[in-house]
Write a protein that holds these residues in place. Structure first.
Motif, PDB file in Angstrom:
ATOM      1  N   VAL A  18       0.832  -1.205   0.000  1.00 31.12           N
ATOM      2  CA  VAL A  18       0.000   0.000   0.000  1.00 31.12           C
ATOM      3  C   VAL A  18       0.868   1.257   0.000  1.00 31.12           C
ATOM      4  O   VAL A  18       2.004   1.247   0.457  1.00 31.12           O
ATOM      5  N   ASP A  19       0.271   2.323  -0.512  1.00 31.41           N
ATOM      6  CA  ASP A  19       0.978   3.605  -0.627  1.00 31.41           C
ATOM      7  C   ASP A  19       0.767   4.466   0.606  1.00 31.41           C
ATOM      8  O   ASP A  19       0.241   5.581   0.542  1.00 31.41           O
ATOM      9  N   LEU A  20       1.162   3.940   1.757  1.00 30.42           N
ATOM     10  CA  LEU A  20       1.203   4.672   3.022  1.00 30.42           C
ATOM     11  C   LEU A  20       2.455   4.226   3.759  1.00 30.42           C
ATOM     12  O   LEU A  20       2.902   3.082   3.593  1.00 30.42           O
ATOM     13  N   LEU A  25      -0.213   3.862   8.227  1.00 35.33           N
ATOM     14  CA  LEU A  25      -1.119   2.726   8.222  1.00 35.33           C
ATOM     15  C   LEU A  25      -1.410   2.263   9.650  1.00 35.33           C
ATOM     16  O   LEU A  25      -2.546   1.938   9.982  1.00 35.33           O
ATOM     17  N   GLN A 117       5.784   3.356   1.284  1.00 34.35           N
ATOM     18  CA  GLN A 117       4.917   2.194   1.101  1.00 34.35           C
ATOM     19  C   GLN A 117       5.092   1.205   2.253  1.00 34.35           C
ATOM     20  O   GLN A 117       6.139   1.181   2.905  1.00 34.35           O
ATOM     21  N   VAL A 167      -6.465   3.258   2.821  1.00 32.52           N
ATOM     22  CA  VAL A 167      -5.395   3.848   2.015  1.00 32.52           C
ATOM     23  C   VAL A 167      -5.923   5.031   1.205  1.00 32.52           C
ATOM     24  O   VAL A 167      -5.297   6.088   1.158  1.00 32.52           O
ATOM     25  N   GLY A 171      -4.559   8.394   2.427  1.00 34.60           N
ATOM     26  CA  GLY A 171      -3.718   8.918   1.346  1.00 34.60           C
ATOM     27  C   GLY A 171      -4.252  10.238   0.815  1.00 34.60           C
ATOM     28  O   GLY A 171      -3.494  11.160   0.526  1.00 34.60           O
TER      29      GLY A 171
END
Length: 178
Positions: A18-20, A25, A117, A167, A171
């Motif tokens: 994931v893009d965190l 997260l 990520q 996310v 995000g």
């Protein structure tokens, strides 16, 4: 096949990139006040007994809503709290002092190659306690395997939906201009 029909120990999990960041997260998965915004099955969760963050032994209540309209109330007890890498809990349909857990959930987070990520693994293992899945397979033992697999598939879809919603939401907040 015995009376358990394979329920105890039934397991499913998802692993996603994931893009965190791990910290972002972690903050999302432990913010119970927001869980209902993200989860297709758990519209409500709140800390109990003065707890405000995950610590082993902390308790919270949750409500689950199923596609057939059934709503359940459960008590959860934190079993893993290693910020920002592991958060886990057992789910009870009654008092943890007198009932067995009917599920164990866990998130494991690890940094990905890119610092923005995270690799997240969410898992579910069915416990020995009484639950809707156990009741469903007892009511229709000839279809126990299909019933249990259907529930595990549903949980896996819900995990992906919940993590994806976190996310997108977190995000979005992170990337909005100040």
């Amino acid at each position: 096949m015995d009376e358990d029909y394979g329920v105890t120990g039934a397991h499913t999990e998802v692993e996603l990139l994931v893009d965190l960041t791990v910290d972002e997260l972690w903050a999302a998965i432990t913010d119970l006040s927001r869980l209902g915004e993200w989860s297709p099955e758990c519209p409500y969760a709140a800390w109990l007994d003065g707890w405000t963050a995950p610590q082993v032994g902390a308790r919270y209540e949750a409500r689950n809503r199923f596609p057939n309209g059934l709503v359940t109330h459960v008590l959860c007890v934190v079993t893993a709290a290693d910020p920002p890498y592991a958060f886990g809990w057992d789910v009870y349909g009654g008092d943890p002092e007198t009932h067995e857990p009917f599920a164990t959930w866990r998130y494991n987070l690890r940094p990905a190659v890119r610092p923005d990520q995270t690799v997240v693994r969410q898992s579910f293992t069915h416990g020995p306690g009484d639950s809707g899945a156990r009741a469903a397979v007892r009511a229709d033992p000839a279809n126990a395997t299909a019933i249990l697999q259907g529930r595990l598939d549903q949980l896996r879809r819900n995990m992906k939906t919940t993590i994806g919603a976190m996310v997108c939401d977190v995000g979005r907040v992170r990337t909005e201009p100040a």
